[in-house]
Design a protein around this motif. Structure first.
Motif, PDB file in Angstrom:
ATOM      1  N   GLU A  43     -18.946   3.439   5.312  1.00  0.00           N
ATOM      2  CA  GLU A  43     -18.772   2.348   4.347  1.00  0.00           C
ATOM      3  C   GLU A  43     -17.310   2.041   4.048  1.00  0.00           C
ATOM      4  OE1 GLU A  43     -22.384   2.015   1.349  1.00  0.00           O
ATOM      5  OE2 GLU A  43     -21.336   3.922   1.122  1.00  0.00           O
ATOM      6  N   LEU A  44     -16.462   3.047   3.936  1.00  0.00           N
ATOM      7  CA  LEU A  44     -15.060   2.874   3.588  1.00  0.00           C
ATOM      8  C   LEU A  44     -14.218   3.500   4.696  1.00  0.00           C
ATOM      9  CD1 LEU A  44     -13.150   1.958   1.219  1.00  0.00           C
ATOM     10  CD2 LEU A  44     -13.166   4.345   0.510  1.00  0.00           C
ATOM     11  N   ILE A  45     -13.395   2.693   5.363  1.00  0.00           N
ATOM     12  CA  ILE A  45     -12.595   3.219   6.467  1.00  0.00           C
ATOM     13  C   ILE A  45     -11.140   2.786   6.339  1.00  0.00           C
ATOM     14  CG2 ILE A  45     -14.522   3.389   8.083  1.00  0.00           C
ATOM     15  CD1 ILE A  45     -13.509   0.793   9.403  1.00  0.00           C
ATOM     16  N   LYS A  46     -10.256   3.638   6.840  1.00  0.00           N
ATOM     17  CA  LYS A  46      -8.828   3.350   6.836  1.00  0.00           C
ATOM     18  C   LYS A  46      -8.379   3.199   8.291  1.00  0.00           C
ATOM     19  CE  LYS A  46      -6.056   5.732   4.089  1.00  0.00           C
ATOM     20  NZ  LYS A  46      -5.155   6.803   3.594  1.00  0.00           N
ATOM     21  N   LEU A  47      -7.607   2.170   8.546  1.00  0.00           N
ATOM     22  CA  LEU A  47      -7.090   1.897   9.882  1.00  0.00           C
ATOM     23  C   LEU A  47      -5.580   1.730   9.809  1.00  0.00           C
ATOM     24  CD1 LEU A  47      -9.887   0.030   9.412  1.00  0.00           C
ATOM     25  CD2 LEU A  47      -9.588  -0.198  11.835  1.00  0.00           C
ATOM     26  N   SER A  48      -4.934   1.864  10.958  1.00  0.00           N
ATOM     27  CA  SER A  48      -3.492   1.630  11.010  1.00  0.00           C
ATOM     28  C   SER A  48      -3.174   0.652  12.132  1.00  0.00           C
ATOM     29  CB  SER A  48      -2.732   2.944  11.221  1.00  0.00           C
ATOM     30  OG  SER A  48      -3.039   3.501  12.468  1.00  0.00           O
ATOM     31  N   VAL A  49      -2.030   0.009  11.995  1.00  0.00           N
ATOM     32  CA  VAL A  49      -1.550  -0.937  13.003  1.00  0.00           C
ATOM     33  C   VAL A  49      -0.302  -0.333  13.627  1.00  0.00           C
ATOM     34  CG1 VAL A  49      -0.671  -3.263  13.414  1.00  0.00           C
ATOM     35  CG2 VAL A  49      -2.473  -2.902  11.729  1.00  0.00           C
ATOM     36  N   LEU A  50      -0.328  -0.171  14.944  1.00  0.00           N
ATOM     37  CA  LEU A  50       0.818   0.401  15.644  1.00  0.00           C
ATOM     38  C   LEU A  50       1.957  -0.605  15.734  1.00  0.00           C
ATOM     39  CD1 LEU A  50      -1.080   2.196  18.549  1.00  0.00           C
ATOM     40  CD2 LEU A  50      -0.285   3.167  16.396  1.00  0.00           C
ATOM     41  N   GLU A  51       3.163  -0.097  15.937  1.00  0.00           N
ATOM     42  CA  GLU A  51       4.339  -0.965  15.993  1.00  0.00           C
ATOM     43  C   GLU A  51       4.306  -1.935  17.166  1.00  0.00           C
ATOM     44  OE1 GLU A  51       8.049   1.086  15.763  1.00  0.00           O
ATOM     45  OE2 GLU A  51       7.392   2.294  14.065  1.00  0.00           O
ATOM     46  N   ASN A  52       3.645  -1.555  18.269  1.00  0.00           N
ATOM     47  CA  ASN A  52       3.631  -2.431  19.447  1.00  0.00           C
ATOM     48  C   ASN A  52       2.548  -3.504  19.376  1.00  0.00           C
ATOM     49  OD1 ASN A  52       1.405  -0.846  19.862  1.00  0.00           O
ATOM     50  ND2 ASN A  52       1.895  -0.313  21.968  1.00  0.00           N
ATOM     51  N   SER A  53       1.831  -3.582  18.260  1.00  0.00           N
ATOM     52  CA  SER A  53       0.788  -4.587  18.092  1.00  0.00           C
ATOM     53  C   SER A  53       1.400  -5.942  17.732  1.00  0.00           C
ATOM     54  CB  SER A  53      -0.181  -4.160  16.987  1.00  0.00           C
ATOM     55  OG  SER A  53      -1.130  -5.169  16.757  1.00  0.00           O
ATOM     56  N   ASP A  54       0.731  -6.997  18.172  1.00  0.00           N
ATOM     57  CA  ASP A  54       1.180  -8.348  17.822  1.00  0.00           C
ATOM     58  C   ASP A  54       0.706  -8.751  16.425  1.00  0.00           C
ATOM     59  OD1 ASP A  54       2.420  -8.621  20.275  1.00  0.00           O
ATOM     60  OD2 ASP A  54       0.676  -9.565  21.213  1.00  0.00           O
ATOM     61  N   TYR A  55      -0.140  -7.933  15.802  1.00  0.00           N
ATOM     62  CA  TYR A  55      -0.717  -8.233  14.491  1.00  0.00           C
ATOM     63  C   TYR A  55       0.065  -7.538  13.378  1.00  0.00           C
ATOM     64  CZ  TYR A  55      -5.066 -10.011  16.545  1.00  0.00           C
ATOM     65  OH  TYR A  55      -5.998 -10.746  17.225  1.00  0.00           O
ATOM     66  N   THR A  56       0.150  -8.205  12.238  1.00  0.00           N
ATOM     67  CA  THR A  56       0.597  -7.521  11.032  1.00  0.00           C
ATOM     68  C   THR A  56      -0.635  -6.817  10.450  1.00  0.00           C
ATOM     69  OG1 THR A  56       0.085  -9.343   9.519  1.00  0.00           O
ATOM     70  CG2 THR A  56       2.278  -9.359  10.554  1.00  0.00           C
ATOM     71  N   PRO A  57      -0.439  -5.831   9.606  1.00  0.00           N
ATOM     72  CA  PRO A  57      -1.607  -5.179   9.006  1.00  0.00           C
ATOM     73  C   PRO A  57      -2.517  -6.153   8.256  1.00  0.00           C
ATOM     74  CG  PRO A  57       0.319  -3.828   8.704  1.00  0.00           C
ATOM     75  CD  PRO A  57       0.796  -5.128   9.291  1.00  0.00           C
ATOM     76  N   ARG A  58      -1.953  -7.118   7.571  1.00  0.00           N
ATOM     77  CA  ARG A  58      -2.754  -8.094   6.822  1.00  0.00           C
ATOM     78  C   ARG A  58      -3.580  -8.949   7.775  1.00  0.00           C
ATOM     79  NH1 ARG A  58      -5.186  -8.513   2.338  1.00  0.00           N
ATOM     80  NH2 ARG A  58      -3.409  -7.579   1.335  1.00  0.00           N
ATOM     81  N   GLU A  59      -2.972  -9.414   8.857  1.00  0.00           N
ATOM     82  CA  GLU A  59      -3.695 -10.236   9.839  1.00  0.00           C
ATOM     83  C   GLU A  59      -4.841  -9.458  10.477  1.00  0.00           C
ATOM     84  OE1 GLU A  59       0.057 -12.977  11.442  1.00  0.00           O
ATOM     85  OE2 GLU A  59      -0.496 -11.141  12.492  1.00  0.00           O
ATOM     86  N   ALA A  60      -4.566  -8.219  10.866  1.00  0.00           N
ATOM     87  CA  ALA A  60      -5.602  -7.389  11.491  1.00  0.00           C
ATOM     88  C   ALA A  60      -6.732  -7.119  10.510  1.00  0.00           C
ATOM     89  CB  ALA A  60      -5.000  -6.075  11.981  1.00  0.00           C
ATOM     90  N   ALA A  61      -6.389  -6.812   9.267  1.00  0.00           N
ATOM     91  CA  ALA A  61      -7.405  -6.526   8.246  1.00  0.00           C
ATOM     92  C   ALA A  61      -8.294  -7.736   8.008  1.00  0.00           C
ATOM     93  CB  ALA A  61      -6.727  -6.098   6.944  1.00  0.00           C
ATOM     94  N   GLU A  62      -7.695  -8.899   7.860  1.00  0.00           N
ATOM     95  CA  GLU A  62      -8.468 -10.106   7.591  1.00  0.00           C
ATOM     96  C   GLU A  62      -9.366 -10.484   8.769  1.00  0.00           C
ATOM     97  OE1 GLU A  62      -5.616 -13.014   6.313  1.00  0.00           O
ATOM     98  OE2 GLU A  62      -5.357 -12.051   4.362  1.00  0.00           O
ATOM     99  N   GLU A  63      -8.856 -10.343   9.991  1.00  0.00           N
ATOM    100  CA  GLU A  63      -9.664 -10.695  11.158  1.00  0.00           C
ATOM    101  C   GLU A  63     -10.827  -9.717  11.337  1.00  0.00           C
ATOM    102  OE1 GLU A  63      -9.252 -11.578  15.930  1.00  0.00           O
ATOM    103  OE2 GLU A  63      -7.496 -11.807  14.633  1.00  0.00           O
ATOM    104  N   LEU A  64     -10.567  -8.425  11.175  1.00  0.00           N
ATOM    105  CA  LEU A  64     -11.642  -7.438  11.292  1.00  0.00           C
ATOM    106  C   LEU A  64     -12.672  -7.604  10.182  1.00  0.00           C
ATOM    107  CD1 LEU A  64      -9.703  -4.273  12.434  1.00  0.00           C
ATOM    108  CD2 LEU A  64     -11.581  -5.383  13.642  1.00  0.00           C
ATOM    109  N   ALA A  65     -12.208  -7.895   8.979  1.00  0.00           N
ATOM    110  CA  ALA A  65     -13.133  -8.108   7.860  1.00  0.00           C
ATOM    111  C   ALA A  65     -14.032  -9.308   8.134  1.00  0.00           C
ATOM    112  CB  ALA A  65     -12.353  -8.302   6.560  1.00  0.00           C
ATOM    113  N   GLU A  66     -13.457 -10.366   8.659  1.00  0.00           N
ATOM    114  CA  GLU A  66     -14.231 -11.569   8.971  1.00  0.00           C
ATOM    115  C   GLU A  66     -15.272 -11.289  10.057  1.00  0.00           C
ATOM    116  OE1 GLU A  66     -13.364 -15.738  11.223  1.00  0.00           O
ATOM    117  OE2 GLU A  66     -11.892 -15.115   9.726  1.00  0.00           O
ATOM    118  N   LYS A  67     -14.879 -10.557  11.092  1.00  0.00           N
ATOM    119  CA  LYS A  67     -15.778 -10.306  12.218  1.00  0.00           C
ATOM    120  C   LYS A  67     -16.861  -9.271  11.906  1.00  0.00           C
ATOM    121  CE  LYS A  67     -12.733 -11.777  15.890  1.00  0.00           C
ATOM    122  NZ  LYS A  67     -12.110 -11.464  17.165  1.00  0.00           N
ATOM    123  N   THR A  68     -16.645  -8.426  10.896  1.00  0.00           N
ATOM    124  CA  THR A  68     -17.611  -7.366  10.583  1.00  0.00           C
ATOM    125  C   THR A  68     -18.342  -7.581   9.262  1.00  0.00           C
ATOM    126  OG1 THR A  68     -15.921  -6.001   9.512  1.00  0.00           O
ATOM    127  CG2 THR A  68     -16.308  -5.630  11.878  1.00  0.00           C
ATOM    128  N   GLY A  69     -17.941  -8.576   8.500  1.00  0.00           N
ATOM    129  CA  GLY A  69     -18.574  -8.811   7.204  1.00  0.00           C
ATOM    130  C   GLY A  69     -18.115  -7.832   6.145  1.00  0.00           C
TER     131      GLY A  69
END
Length: 94
Positions: A43-69
Motif C-alpha cells: 500500500e505504501l512504497i518509497k522509490l528513488s530517482v537515479l541521477e542518470n534519469s531524465d525524470y525529476t522525482p516529482r515528474e516520476a511520482a506524478e506519472e507513476l501515480a497516474e498510471k497506477t491509480g
C-alpha cells in the motif's frame, strides 16, 4: 487526502527503505508493473530517482501515480512516496 492523513503516511514511510528506482529507462511498463505489485502488497512504497534519469522525482511520482491509480504522498530530494489503499486487505487505516 487530508493533511493529517498525509502526515501519518509520511511518518510511516520515513522508516521504509526505497524498494524501486527510476533510472535511465524512465517510467516504462516493467516499472509500472513492479509498482502495481508493490502497491498491492504494501500500500505504501518509497522509490528513488537515479541521477542518470531524465525524470525529476516529482515528474516520476506524478506519472507513476497516474498510471497506477496511486496518490503521491511526498517528494523529498531524489525520493518519493506513493500510496494506494488496498480495498480487500488494508493494512494502513486511512
Amino acid at each position: 487526502m487530508t493533511s493529517k492523513e498525509r502526515a501519518k503516511l509520511r511518518g510511516l514511510a520515513s522508516v521504509e527503505p526505497c524498494i524501486l528506482q527510476v533510472g535511465k529507462g524512465g517510467v516504462n511498463d516493467n516499472l509500472v508493473n513492479s509498482v502495481e505489485e508493490a502497491l498491492v502488497a504494501r500500500e505504501l512504497i518509497k522509490l528513488s530517482v537515479l541521477e542518470n534519469s531524465d525524470y525529476t522525482p516529482r515528474e516520476a511520482a506524478e506519472e507513476l501515480a497516474e498510471k497506477t491509480g496511486a496518490q503521491v504522498v511526498t517528494t523529498i530530494g531524489s525520493k518519493f512516496v506513493l500510496y494506494r489503499k488496498n480495498p480487500k486487505d488494508s493494512k494502513i487505516g486511512i
